[in-house]
Structure formats: structure tokens, C-alpha cells
Design an enzyme around this catalytic site. Structure first.
Site, PDB file in Angstrom:
ATOM      1  N   GLU A  29       0.868  -1.172   0.000  1.00  9.23           N
ATOM      2  CA  GLU A  29       0.000   0.000   0.000  1.00  9.23           C
ATOM      3  C   GLU A  29       0.905   1.222   0.000  1.00  9.23           C
ATOM      4  OE1 GLU A  29      -3.040   0.243   2.928  1.00  9.23           O
ATOM      5  OE2 GLU A  29      -3.411  -1.905   2.873  1.00  9.23           O
ATOM      6  N   ASP A  40      -5.876   9.259   9.228  1.00  6.01           N
ATOM      7  CA  ASP A  40      -4.537   8.928   9.682  1.00  6.01           C
ATOM      8  C   ASP A  40      -4.177   9.624  10.983  1.00  6.01           C
ATOM      9  OD1 ASP A  40      -3.632   7.204   7.551  1.00  6.01           O
ATOM     10  OD2 ASP A  40      -3.814   8.961   6.273  1.00  6.01           O
ATOM     11  N   TYR A 155     -11.026  -4.242   3.383  1.00  4.04           N
ATOM     12  CA  TYR A 155     -10.145  -3.660   4.382  1.00  4.04           C
ATOM     13  C   TYR A 155     -10.955  -3.486   5.676  1.00  4.04           C
ATOM     14  CZ  TYR A 155      -6.341  -0.508   5.966  1.00  4.04           C
ATOM     15  OH  TYR A 155      -5.297   0.073   6.626  1.00  4.04           O
TER      16      TYR A 155
END
Length: 243
Positions: A29, A40, A155
Site C-alpha cells: 500500500e 490517519d 479492508y
């Protein structure tokens, strides 16, 4: 399945790091830096900010993927980025150029499945994957929708929060994975918060893939000399734990 930010701490070092970790990876990734990385935590936020300050662009990231292929990196590559730069580039053009560069698909954490059709269609037209997310808070309806749409792996976000190394895994992680597993035969990969070989091994017993990003960047930051070597050793430790 390691994550690393392209262009961090500079272009050449990031290429060396990714080349080093590829040997112990099944999939890469590669992070496309963006000014507002909402999913994030501090580690990856910092890496993307430094990369942007170094002049990294989406077009530059595609060129780095080309360079990695020229170096002989053969494992599949997914571009992990936010929707605004992708949309500004043009979805059809992005899919075309990503395929030409050697990428295999996209992960876009701020694009919900209800709004992802345009990128999914553009990606599919070039034979590329679009990876969907599910979180522990995902409703049964959302799980049904994502498992129905998924092409390739799903995911699974292991925590209710942003990326970042954590001391412990979510208490109900096994139950969450089981709920999704009951709805699909698609591979399930778990990310967010995984930082140690023991945690990777625990995830490996429950899911098909283990995604590590912040802990890898921390390992690179901790090394003053051969950063690529430090990255390669860290990912190999994770790989060994999964055997």
C-alpha cells in the site's frame, strides 16, 4: 501488507524503503500524500506533510510506481489516497495512468461505498481493484452493502479511530471479523493499530491479511543510517510471525 508514504522522508529514500520491504510483502500500500489525511494518526500525518513539503504530487507518485517496477518490484501495488486529489486528476485518467505505471488498484478512506461508483467504474475499465472499508461500528446494512460490492479483499479497520501503533487490539476484533466473514468469501485484511509481530500473528490467525503502516514509519524514523535496511528487517519480523 505494509503501508508506506511515497516521498517520505524524500523521494529516493522512499523508493529504497519500498524496494527493501517488497521482498517480504504480498502486497504494497503506497500512500499518496494529502493535506487533510482524515483517517490517519500523527505518524502518517507527519509523513504526508513532509512528503508534500518535498514537492510530492499525485503525478509524482505514479512516476515512483513506474520507477519501482523498473527496479524489479513485482508485488501488487495499491495506491492509498484521499478522494480530492484523485477527483481533481480525473478518475478515468487516473485509472489509465495508474495501470500504465504498474499499480493494481486504489484504497480511498474518505470515499464511502454509496459514493464510490464513479471510481469503481473507472478502475474496473482498466482492470484495477477498488478496495472497500468496514469498521467495528459498521451496521449490518453497511456490511451487507460492502460485501455485495467487494471485488478483491475488504479492508477491516481494527479500531474506532485513526491509524497509529497501539499497545493492544480491539477487544471485539474477533467478533467483528466473524460477522463480516459470515457474509462473504472475499479475503479480509485488517489494518489500523497493528504494530508488533505478536499482534500481526494474532491477526493472521483471524484474517487473510495484515496491514501495518505507522509502526513501519516509526522503524524508519528510528534509524539514522540505513533506513531501507531497518524497514526491510522490520517487515521481515512481521512476515516471520505469520509463518
Amino acid at each position: 501488507m505494509p503501508y508506506y508514504t511515497l516521498g517520505y522522508p524524500d523521494r529516493e529514500t522512499s523508493l529504497d524503503v519500498v524496494t527493501a520491504i517488497a521482498a517480504s510483502s504480498d502486497l504494497l500500500e503506497l500512500g499518496v500524500p494529502f493535506s487533510d489525511p482524515l483517517a490517519d494518526g500523527p505518524t502518517i500525518q507527519h509523513s504526508t506533510q513532509v512528503s508534500l513539503e518535498r514537492g510530492t504530487t499525485l503525478a509524482g507518485c505514479l512516476e515512483m510506481v513506474r520507477e519501482l517496477r523498473r527496479r524489479g518490484v513485482a508485488v501488487p501495488v495499491l495506491l492509498f489516497g484521499y478522494y480530492n486529489p484523485f477527483l481533481a486528476y480525473g478518475l478515468a485518467a487516473l485509472a489509465r495512468d495508474a495501470r500504465a505505471a504498474g499499480a493494481q488498484g486504489f484504497i480511498v478512506p474518505d470515499l464511502p461505498p454509496e459514493e464510490a461508483a464513479d471510481l469503481e467504474v473507472a478502475a474496473a475499465a482498466e482492470g484495477l481493484a477498488y478496495v472497500h472499508f468496514l469498521a467495528p461500528t459498521s451496521s449490518p446494512r453497511r456490511i451487507e452493502a460492502v460485501t455485495r460490492q467487494a471485488r478483491g479483499f475488504i479492508y477491516l479497520v481494527s479500531v474506532t479511530g485513526v491509524t497509529g501503533a497501539r499497545a493492544a487490539l480491539h477487544a471485539d476484533l474477533a467478533g467483528f471479523i466473524g460477522r463480516v466473514r459470515s457474509k462473504t468469501a472475499a479475503p479480509l485484511a485488517v489494518g489500523f493499530g497493528i504494530s508488533t509481530p505478536d499482534q500481526a500473528a494474532a491477526i493472521g490467525r483471524l484474517a487473510d491479511g495484515v496491514i501495518v503502516g505507522s509502526a513501519l514509519i516509526n522503524a524508519v524514523d528510528a534509524e539514522d543510517g540505513n533506513k531501507a535496511g531497518a524497514a526491510g528487517r522490520f517487515v521481515q519480523l512481521l512476515r516471520d510471525a505469520l509463518v
